[in-house]
Scaffold this active site. Sequence first.
Site, short mmCIF file in Angstrom:
data_model
loop_
_atom_site.label_atom_id
_atom_site.label_comp_id
_atom_site.label_asym_id
_atom_site.label_seq_id
_atom_site.Cartn_x
_atom_site.Cartn_y
_atom_site.Cartn_z
N SER A 45 -5.43 58.18 74.51
CA SER A 45 -5.45 58.97 73.88
C SER A 45 -3.83 59.87 73.85
O SER A 45 -3.05 59.23 74.81
CB SER A 45 -5.95 60.54 73.36
N VAL A 47 -2.17 62.06 73.47
CA VAL A 47 -1.25 63.66 74.90
C VAL A 47 -0.96 62.96 75.65
O VAL A 47 -0.15 63.26 76.21
CB VAL A 47 -2.16 64.33 74.33
N CYS A 48 -1.75 62.16 76.02
CA CYS A 48 -2.22 61.69 78.04
C CYS A 48 -1.19 60.73 77.93
O CYS A 48 -1.16 60.22 78.64
CB CYS A 48 -4.03 60.83 77.77
N SER A 49 -1.17 60.50 77.05
CA SER A 49 0.04 58.54 77.20
C SER A 49 0.78 59.12 76.81
O SER A 49 1.79 58.50 78.24
CB SER A 49 -0.32 58.00 75.55
N MET A 52 1.66 60.71 80.98
CA MET A 52 1.58 59.87 82.02
C MET A 52 3.09 58.55 81.17
O MET A 52 3.52 58.60 82.29
CB MET A 52 0.23 58.76 81.63
#
Lengths: 161, 171
Positions: A45, A47-49, A52
């Site tokens: 996703s 935002v998660c990318s 991270m």
Amino acid sequence: MADTILAKGAQAPDFELSCTPDQRLRLHDLKGKRVILAFYPADWSPVCSDQMALYNESRKLFQQHNAEVIGISVDSKWCHLAFEQDRHLHFPLLADFEPKGAISRLYGVYNEQEGQSKRALFVIDEEGLIRWSYLSPDGINPGADGILEALEEMDNVHEEK
Amino acid sequence: MSLKPPITHNDQQTGNPDASFVLVEYGDYQCEHCGHAYPLIKRLLKEKGKDLLFVFRNFPLQESHPAAYPAALAAEAAGRQGKFWPMHDMIYEHQDNLHGNSFMQFAEALKLDIERFREDVESDALGLKIDADFESGVRSGVNGTPTFFINGELLAYDGTYASLLAALQPV
């Protein structure tokens, strides 16, 4: 199981989860190090990318405070492997996959409705004690400033002892 | 979120040093959103430059963008010869086509002292500056690029010129 996010002062519940298709990681095995646990909704996703990717680049800053970052989501170990390889991530992503979300529940950060982890951060000290926790709205990348501040505060307390 | 640390003479800056508005960008030379913002900033400096100081701090995401760090080094090295902004501009104008030799070609095009450029690119000092920029970004709460601060406070930039312009309204 915790209904709300575990707070500062609580013992971080131990767990063992897959970090690669053939390796498992146990939290207690990291005693002596500080651990940043980053629960997040989903590999791939946007935002998660971004989040991270930021932690990937910030590892050097975390390591200056004897801290290692670990990501956790309900994605499977094979999904994590593909995500790590695609994004060149150099820290472990744990699969809270079976029973689904069990560890996220233990830390009070499971989203029952969506069936995924909430976006939450924990900074755990060398003895396994939670020293800072933060719940971010799902759509908002919390950055790393709060983590660094928590680590610095821990350094200061250490020096005063 | 606010800018930490504040701007110093070590920061790359352009525009009016006495302006009432100071805009800081944390940027990555290979990030396409930064490439999108680049002409917007040029326009802003052209239209509002009399009352604007623009500062660029490096925030290269090296694992996602392999050319971002070499690009940052090239711009800072050009800065040692007073050509930071021409190099900065040239990199963004060729963002779609950056490769290993790009920066040496740019240095030649800008008529830099190539020997000195090469030495500066390899020096520890410039790497440390870029790392310090990155760390200041993390501390300021930057979570991706570009992130802008206006007079030290986070700016709500949405990819439009209007959102930048709105930040320059007198309070």
